[in-house]
Design an enzyme around this catalytic site. Structure first.
Site, mmCIF file in Angstrom:
data_model
loop_
_atom_site.group_PDB
_atom_site.id
_atom_site.type_symbol
_atom_site.label_atom_id
_atom_site.label_comp_id
_atom_site.label_asym_id
_atom_site.label_seq_id
_atom_site.Cartn_x
_atom_site.Cartn_y
_atom_site.Cartn_z
ATOM 1 N N ARG A 1 36.442 28.583 96.998
ATOM 2 C CA ARG A 1 35.698 29.727 97.520
ATOM 3 C C ARG A 1 36.269 31.049 97.019
ATOM 4 N NH1 ARG A 1 32.197 27.683 101.797
ATOM 5 N NH2 ARG A 1 31.327 29.438 102.939
ATOM 6 N N ARG B 1 23.376 25.794 113.433
ATOM 7 C CA ARG B 1 24.797 26.051 113.258
ATOM 8 C C ARG B 1 25.209 27.332 113.981
ATOM 9 N NH1 ARG B 1 26.152 25.507 106.917
ATOM 10 N NH2 ARG B 1 27.305 27.373 107.520
ATOM 11 N N ARG C 1 29.010 36.641 105.843
ATOM 12 C CA ARG C 1 29.194 35.530 104.896
ATOM 13 C C ARG C 1 28.683 35.919 103.509
ATOM 14 N NH1 ARG C 1 25.905 31.451 108.079
ATOM 15 N NH2 ARG C 1 26.349 29.884 106.505
ATOM 16 N N LYS D 1 22.538 24.379 98.612
ATOM 17 C CA LYS D 1 23.579 23.402 98.267
ATOM 18 C C LYS D 1 23.406 22.114 99.070
ATOM 19 C CE LYS D 1 26.493 26.403 99.560
ATOM 20 N NZ LYS D 1 27.660 27.038 100.141
ATOM 21 N N ARG E 1 17.147 27.546 109.628
ATOM 22 C CA ARG E 1 17.820 26.291 109.274
ATOM 23 C C ARG E 1 18.210 25.498 110.516
ATOM 24 N NH1 ARG E 1 22.517 26.181 104.895
ATOM 25 N NH2 ARG E 1 23.629 27.598 106.274
HETATM 26 P P1 AMP Z 1 29.635 26.689 104.703
HETATM 27 O O1 AMP Z 1 29.165 25.508 105.494
HETATM 28 O O2 AMP Z 1 30.053 26.324 103.314
HETATM 29 O O3 AMP Z 1 28.669 27.834 104.740
HETATM 30 O O4 AMP Z 1 30.987 27.203 105.411
HETATM 31 C C1 AMP Z 1 30.970 27.647 106.753
HETATM 32 C C2 AMP Z 1 32.255 28.385 107.062
HETATM 33 O O5 AMP Z 1 33.379 27.507 106.888
HETATM 34 C C3 AMP Z 1 32.553 29.585 106.172
HETATM 35 O O6 AMP Z 1 31.896 30.763 106.617
HETATM 36 C C4 AMP Z 1 34.078 29.682 106.324
HETATM 37 O O7 AMP Z 1 34.412 30.251 107.561
HETATM 38 C C5 AMP Z 1 34.508 28.231 106.364
HETATM 39 N N1 AMP Z 1 34.806 27.674 105.034
HETATM 40 C C6 AMP Z 1 34.118 26.703 104.356
HETATM 41 N N2 AMP Z 1 34.704 26.425 103.172
HETATM 42 C C7 AMP Z 1 35.784 27.244 103.086
HETATM 43 C C8 AMP Z 1 36.784 27.446 102.103
HETATM 44 N N3 AMP Z 1 36.776 26.776 100.929
HETATM 45 N N4 AMP Z 1 37.753 28.367 102.354
HETATM 46 C C9 AMP Z 1 37.780 29.054 103.506
HETATM 47 N N5 AMP Z 1 36.855 28.933 104.474
HETATM 48 C C10 AMP Z 1 35.859 28.030 104.288
#
Ligand code: AMP
Length: 216
Positions: free
Chosen positions: A89, A163, A174, A14, A128
């Site tokens: 999500r 990260r 995740r 993404k 990453r």
């Molecule tokens: P990402 O960068 O999209 O992989 O998101 C990293 C982390 O942010 C996820 O594992 C969640 O803990 C939190 N997160 C991101 N987007 C959401 C969302 N829409 N709802 C809830 N938690 C989120």
């Protein structure tokens, strides 16, 4: 340009696809993960709690995310189109998103599901690296998107970071959360006639297919 929602497991591409679309078409990339990671830097109880949730790889409470998304969609820089990365999500967030769209007078656009095997994702996640300055992403293990200089951003020469949640343990949580909570959105948006599926194992083919969708 059509607005885009990306639905994908962690490290499916993404971020990389968003970078290309930003540079080529002027899309704005809205990543709820990035927004939350920034919020988690604040040195108070809220920041520390949020940081702990992110490290564990658990979803943060919906209300926190809704407020952040509504604030962002209310900003005036989204006229060339925006990419939502990480939101909605789950089904509840998708339902709330319709309300946020009508409040902020934005269109949903298209939903693109990036499909990749779990094996490939595991390799991508541990290698990453992200530039904290400009958000560019690299991979130091897969050979695709290696930084030219060791651990340095090609674009702004900042030191790259890993990260906090890019480790195998957090990845398992995740990924499982993705299957249970987020994957049902594929069917949800398919029934509404808004969904496109793309196999995102190969970068060049993926971007080509996305371009066909947004130009359609
Ligand atoms: P990402 O960068 O999209 O992989 O998101 C990293 C982390 O942010 C996820 O594992 C969640 O803990 C939190 N997160 C991101 N987007 C959401 C969302 N829409 N709802 C809830 N938690 C989120």
């Amino acid at each position: 340009m059509k607005n885009i929602i990306f639905i994908a497991p962690p490290a499916a591409g993404k971020g990389t696809m968003s970078e290309i679309l930003m540079e080529k078409y002027g899309y704005v990339h809205i990543s709820t993960g990035d927004i939350l990671r920034n919020m988690a830097k604040s040195d108070d109880e809220f920041g520390r709690n949020l940081n702990a949730m992110l490290q564990e790889g658990k979803l943060v409470p919906d209300e926190i995310v809704y407020e952040a998304i509504e604030r962002r969609l209310g900003m005036p820089d989204l006229d060339k189109g925006f990419i939502l990365d990480g939101f909605p999500r789950n089904i509840a967030q998708a339902i709330e998103y319709d309300k946020i769209l009508s409040k902020t007078k934005r269109n949903l656009g298209v939903v693109i599901y990036l499909d990749t095997s779990k094996d490939i994702l595991e390799k991508r996640i541990t290698g990453r690296r992200v530039c904290p300055e400009c958000g560019s992403t690299y991979n130091v293990l897969t050979g695709v998107n290696m930084p030219k200089e060791n651990n340095i951003c090609d674009k702004c020469h900042h030191l790259l970071e890993q990260r906090v949640d890019d480790n195998l343990e957090s990845f398992q949580t995740r990924y499982q959360t993705f299957l249970e909570k987020t994957y049902p959105l594929v069917d949800y948006y398919d029934k509404k006639g808004l969904l496109y599926r793309i196999n995102s194992s190969l970068k060049d083919e993926t971007i080509q297919k996305i371009e066909e969708i947004i130009h359609d």
